[in-house]
Scaffold this motif. Structure first.
Motif, PDB file in Angstrom:
ATOM      1  N   THR A 285       0.831  -1.195   0.000  1.00  0.00           N
ATOM      2  CA  THR A 285       0.000   0.000   0.000  1.00  0.00           C
ATOM      3  C   THR A 285       0.871   1.252   0.000  1.00  0.00           C
ATOM      4  O   THR A 285       0.592   2.218  -0.716  1.00  0.00           O
TER       5      THR A 285
ATOM      6  N   ILE B  26      -6.484  -1.137  -3.254  1.00  0.00           N
ATOM      7  CA  ILE B  26      -5.758  -0.031  -2.636  1.00  0.00           C
ATOM      8  C   ILE B  26      -6.600   1.212  -2.851  1.00  0.00           C
ATOM      9  O   ILE B  26      -6.944   1.556  -3.985  1.00  0.00           O
TER      10      ILE B  26
ATOM     11  N   THR C 151      -5.385   3.387   2.068  1.00  0.00           N
ATOM     12  CA  THR C 151      -5.481   2.153   2.846  1.00  0.00           C
ATOM     13  C   THR C 151      -6.037   1.060   1.938  1.00  0.00           C
ATOM     14  O   THR C 151      -6.107   1.251   0.724  1.00  0.00           O
ATOM     15  N   THR C 152      -6.387  -0.086   2.516  1.00  0.00           N
ATOM     16  CA  THR C 152      -6.995  -1.134   1.701  1.00  0.00           C
ATOM     17  C   THR C 152      -8.506  -1.021   1.823  1.00  0.00           C
ATOM     18  O   THR C 152      -9.021  -0.529   2.824  1.00  0.00           O
ATOM     19  N   SER C 153      -9.230  -1.480   0.821  1.00  0.00           N
ATOM     20  CA  SER C 153     -10.676  -1.268   0.851  1.00  0.00           C
ATOM     21  C   SER C 153     -11.334  -2.035   1.984  1.00  0.00           C
ATOM     22  O   SER C 153     -12.329  -1.586   2.547  1.00  0.00           O
TER      23      SER C 153
ATOM     24  N   ASN D 250      -9.924  -7.010  -2.787  1.00  0.00           N
ATOM     25  CA  ASN D 250      -9.356  -6.032  -1.869  1.00  0.00           C
ATOM     26  C   ASN D 250      -8.543  -5.029  -2.682  1.00  0.00           C
ATOM     27  O   ASN D 250      -7.649  -5.407  -3.430  1.00  0.00           O
TER      28      ASN D 250
ATOM     29  N   SER E 233      -2.485 -12.936   0.767  1.00  0.00           N
ATOM     30  CA  SER E 233      -3.017 -11.871  -0.077  1.00  0.00           C
ATOM     31  C   SER E 233      -1.980 -11.319  -1.048  1.00  0.00           C
ATOM     32  O   SER E 233      -2.252 -10.364  -1.755  1.00  0.00           O
TER      33      SER E 233
ATOM     34  N   GLU F 132      -5.590  -4.075  -7.333  1.00  0.00           N
ATOM     35  CA  GLU F 132      -6.322  -5.080  -6.576  1.00  0.00           C
ATOM     36  C   GLU F 132      -5.342  -6.142  -6.099  1.00  0.00           C
ATOM     37  O   GLU F 132      -4.509  -6.614  -6.862  1.00  0.00           O
ATOM     38  N   PHE F 133      -5.432  -6.521  -4.822  1.00  0.00           N
ATOM     39  CA  PHE F 133      -4.509  -7.518  -4.271  1.00  0.00           C
ATOM     40  C   PHE F 133      -4.772  -8.901  -4.864  1.00  0.00           C
ATOM     41  O   PHE F 133      -5.924  -9.298  -5.019  1.00  0.00           O
TER      42      PHE F 133
END
Lengths: 501, 311, 137
Positions: free
Chosen positions: B41, B244, B90-92, B242, B199, B119-120
């Motif tokens: 991130t 960013i 942050t991450t969603s 998930n 992840s 997207e992770f």
């Protein structure tokens, strides 16, 4: 082979050496200053390294990581304040030595121990990375739980004046470490609805408050009582016996070699870290004490044991990183970050894909060890003058470093107030003979112990018979049981002879 | 940061009228990353911030405020003014999932959704010597040998997904908690747990063949691992995305939002960012403004349903 | 001066009471059931109980030993002053930033320790404030 030569050639270019040197200087300074420590320094340095070449960036970060450990001993010896949490054990013998007028001896034992430990760890990394990493992979949850139980038996060796109170303090440290999100269920524990506590009490706030600021309270008290007439012997300087010659070196060398191996072994296993290494190494050295060696009252070997192991951990913790692409420590994780920023993704094929870079990094690690020796040796002469600075200046300056350092780690005032709270607690614990060092051991070991225990319960399905399939774990448990028996015997002696042990 | 806040408060007080008339931005923008320096991130946020700064003609300052999976930074942001000078990266899942699982000081309605970039590549992994090709093989084999298996876990997201997966397949997947994706990979490579949910940390090992990826969690396959099926393709009807995410406090004025969205959209499309995401094994996913807000809302709703199912 | 039995008893009761409060009040209200695996409250409860046992054992041993032990130091002047200085540093940090705190905290500390000569106080203050301003502005 050509990668090896080219890599080492890269490591010896002036620019690279300059960055290692800058890293070592910065790391040493961070190590010396209580309140600022290694992870914080690396985190600050990372954005800087985005703008360097990959090798320079890594050289810079490695310089910081290595030298901050070596620098941590300086204030531990001179003013009883560990510059890094790992140096907490260095205080135990370092400060008494300084009070006896042997500050330089203690500092040199620490420095040579640090450098030798670092070189042993680095050589293990260069020569044995792959087999050692494969061994580290075998350490699963069950083995880790056994190791943690072994580590807990060292609390007894470091309990200080009173065994029972030392144990209570250690367990209290573990209790404080349970604050935060429970790792298994993700539910908060004792966080009092504070978001800032979800990740637990900030490590720096605890260590700085407990060890550094509380020590400043104690020294303030001493300063006042000196003025009141009660004389505490001040730290003496330039005593004629304060030389570290060949004799002293031969005295501490066996301890240094043993501690190098202990530190390297602990460094390889992810999740243990430098603090555990210094505690364990000191505990073992104490257990092997010869008659006449009084650990805790100024034994040179005690200083060497703690500092050597702490520094051997740093290069050894890079072993899983370079062999498998997996970080084994906070420093290693930060190194991964620095490498990936430059498009080098650490993985199992790191050597095939970036052989020259990796040998370059190995080269810079050796350069860093040598520069550490030079910077440390020169710094020693300068820092020894610290003992001439009056306490009325040292105490306020360290207080400020504690406040600012706690803030800088997470940019949060919350951490500062927590730090101040733990300083008060640490002072009270000191006053009532509850060891602050065992508290720290408990706090550092607690989370890993709980995690491994929970993992073990799951993977074994709570079936004790499953232990039979883990011979390494059984061997470790046997050693731990022996150690516990040993310290119980020592403990009952200590109890029967009063608390003046 | 508080200092800046205090000064800003003073400025607002003195002027009476905050700088509404002048064209935004007239001073540096701060992006607070909810994770430590050097993480995925952080690296992406810094690279994007650099380009956004060029588009806006003002410096963009990147700070790190790690804690509680981004929740510390997100909580702090809700207390700041919605003037476009304060953003959080942050991450969603910090916003779409965490408030539903843990009591936090914010909800999905407390933010303006600025942009998502990347997207992770979440996936299930195992050792290659297990012989499993896809997650289906693993599930069938484990069901045949007792109906229960362990897997290395690192987030509440994966615990929820596997609980739902367990309900669907009749296989009990017991999470073995670890602290990070890297530890998940370590446990799997050491043979201590047969499966793992990672992840992104697994990616280099999967590329080199030290671990096998059995299924990815996204809506589509990963560019870097084209042979690994998605969970949906395997017929389990589950997915987890998930992202960013860059957010601002809620109620961002339109005259600020418009140039801000445009700057992020342009930055995310920049070739250097595309290349960076490829290197970090992120799927390219770019969305801004209202479109993103819809995605976030549907994610949050999806997690809510999943939570119901996995209970 | 020897340690009084009353002080040992008070210490034991205070710490023991703290452990009981943890066990029966703080831990139950501050944890929730995890739903699976080991309960989140498991380890905190065990640790609090262990401390309770150690505190009791320590207290009983000391009370029955009847061996004179030197008294604990008295007075909280040093603690109060040190915490006041650190607290002052934190407040300055909150309102005026790192550099200001780096300059003012040592000065406050030196004054609190009885250093009244202006030159050392001002020099320390200027030096540290300047250094931190350069690094962290």
């Amino acid at each position: 082979m050509s990668d090896l030569l080219l890599g080492f050639g890269d490591a010896l270019t002036p620019v690279t050496i300059l960055f290692v040197f800058l890293g070592v200087l910065l790391g040493y300074a961070i190590g010396v200053l209580p309140g600022l420590n290694r992870p914080a320094a690396l985190a600050i340095a990372i954005p800087l390294s985005y703008y360097m070449t990959p090798l320079s960036a890594v050289a810079f970060l490695i310089g910081i990581a290595k030298a901050s450990g070596a620098g941590g001993a300086t204030t531990a010896v001179l003013i009883n304040v560990p510059g890094e949490p790992n140096a907490a054990v260095t205080c135990l013998d370092g400060y008494p030595l300084a009070r006896k007028g042997k500050a330089r001896q203690a500092l040199q034992a620490a420095l040579y121990g640090s450098v030798i430990g670092d070189i042993v760890g680095t050589l293990a990394l260069i020569l044995l990375a792959r087999p050692l990493a494969n061994f580290a992979l075998k350490i699963g949850p069950v083995e880790m739980t056994a190791l943690m139980l072994l580590a807990l038996t060292f609390i007894a060796a470091l309990a200080g004046k009173s065994l029972l109170r030392g144990l209570a303090a250690g367990i209290f440290g573990m209790l404080v470490a349970t604050i935060g999100l429970d790792i298994e269920s993700g539910t908060p524990r004792m966080t009092f609805e504070q978001v800032e506590l979800l990740d637990g009490v900030p490590l720096l706030a605890i260590t700085v408050g407990m060890l550094a600021l509380s020590e400043m309270v104690i020294q303030t008290e001493e300063l006042f009582s000196q003025r009141g007439g009660a004389a505490t012997p001040p730290v003496r300087t330039d005593a004629s016996g304060d030389r570290f010659g060949w004799g002293e070196f031969r005295h501490v060398l066996p301890t240094i070699m043993r501690s190098s191996v202990i530190g390297t072994a602990i460094g390889i296993i992810p999740g243990l870290g430098p603090s555990v290494a210094s505690f364990a190494s000191y505990g073992i050295a104490k257990r092997f004490a010869r008659p006449g060696e009084r650990y805790g009252e100024g034994e040179l070997k005690g200083v060497a044991a703690a500092e050597t192991a702490d520094n051997a951990v740093v290069p050894a913790s890079f072993i899983p990183l370079f062999a498998l692409g997996l970080p084994g420590s906070v420093s290693a994780a930060i190194l991964i970050a620095a490498l990936t920023v430059h498009g080098v993704i650490p993985g199992p094929r790191l050597f095939e894909e970036h052989g020259r870079l990796i040998y370059g990094i190995y080269g810079t690690m050796i350069v860093a060890a040598l520069l550490m020796l030079v910077v440390g040796r020169v710094g020693l002469v300068a820092f020894a003058q610290l003992t001439r600075v009056p306490a009325a200046v040292i105490i306020p300056v360290v207080t400020m470093l504690c406040v600012v350092g706690a803030y800088l780690e997470v940019h949060s005032l919350f951490a500062v107030w927590v730090m101040i709270g733990f300083a008060a607690l640490g002072y009270l614990m000191h006053r009532f003979d509850y060891s602050r060092v065992t508290f720290l051991i408990g706090f550092v070991i607690g989370p890993q112990f709980e995690l491994s225990l929970r993992q073990t319960l799951i993977v074994t399905d709570r079936d004790p018979a499953a232990l039979l399939g883990h011979p390494i774990a059984l061997a470790i448990l046997a050693v731990a049981a022996l150690g516990a028996l040993f310290s119980l015997r020592g403990g009952s002696r200590a109890l029967s002879s009063g608390d003046a042990v | 940061m508080r200092k800046r806040l205090a000064l800003m408060g003073a400025a607002v007080f003195l002027l009476g009228q905050p700088a509404a008339q002048a064209a935004w931005p007239e001073k540096p923008v701060t992006v607070t990353v909810g994770f430590g320096a050097g993480g995925t991130t952080d690296v992406v946020a810094r690279a994007v911030a650099d380009l956004v700064s060029k588009k806006l003609g003002q410096p963009v300052i990147v700070e790190n405020r790690p804690g509680a999976g981004g929740a510390v930074a997100a909580t702090a942001l809700t207390k700041l003014p919605a003037d476009g000078y304060n953003l959080v990266a942050t991450t969603s899942t910090t916003i779409t999932l965490d408030p539903q699982v843990t009591k936090l000081g914010f909800s999905i309605d407390d933010f303006t959704y600025v942009a998502a970039t990347g997207e992770f590549p979440e996936a299930f992994i195992a050792l290659p010597k297990s012989g499993w090709k896809t997650l289906k093989d693993a599930i069938e084999a484990s069901k045949a040998s007792g109906g229960k298996t362990t897997y290395a876990s690192s987030t509440s997201l994966d615990r929820m997904i596997t609980a739902a997966l367990g309900k669907k397949t009749g296989l009990q997947l017991v999470p073995v908690p670890t602290r990070s994706g890297a530890e998940v990979v370590t446990q799997v490579m050491g043979g201590h747990t047969p499966l793992g949910y990672s992840s992104g940390a697994y990616y280099p090992q999967a590329k080199s063949g030290e671990v096998a990826a059995l299924a990815v969690l996204g809506e589509k396959r990963l560019k870097g691992l084209p042979n690994v099926p998605t969970l949906k393709e395997l017929g389990y009807g589950l997915s987890s995305v998930n992202l960013i995410l860059f957010v601002a406090p809620k109620g961002l004025p339109a005259d600020v939002a418009k140039p801000l969205y445009a700057a992020f959209a342009a930055a995310a499309a920049d070739p250097s960012i595309v290349e960076l995401m490829e290197k970090r094994s992120l799927n390219d996913f770019v969305a801004t403004g209202d479109e993103l807000a819809k995605t976030i809302a549907s994610q949050s709703e999806g997690f809510k349903q999943l939570l119901e199912v996995s209970k | 001066m020897t340690r009084s039995r009353a002080s040992l008893l008070a210490e034991m009761l205070l710490l023991g009471g703290g452990c009981l409060a943890l066990l029966f009040w703080i831990i139950p209200t501050q944890t929730s059931e995890g739903g699976f695996g080991l309960s989140p409250a498991f380890l905190p409860n065990i640790l609090a109980a262990a401390i309770l046992l150690l505190v009791l054992a320590d207290g009983v041993l000391r009370l029955t030993a009847r061996r004179p032990e030197s008294a604990y130091p008295a007075g909280f002047g040093a603690l109060a002053r040190s915490l006041a200085v650190a607290g002052f540093g934190a407040i300055v940090l909150a309102y005026a930033g790192v550099a200001a705190s780096a300059a003012l905290t040592p000065a406050a500390g030196m004054l609190a320790l009885g250093e009244r000569r202006p030159l050392p106080v001002l020099a320390t203050s200027a030096l540290l404030g300047g250094a931190f301003w350069l690094v962290f502005r």
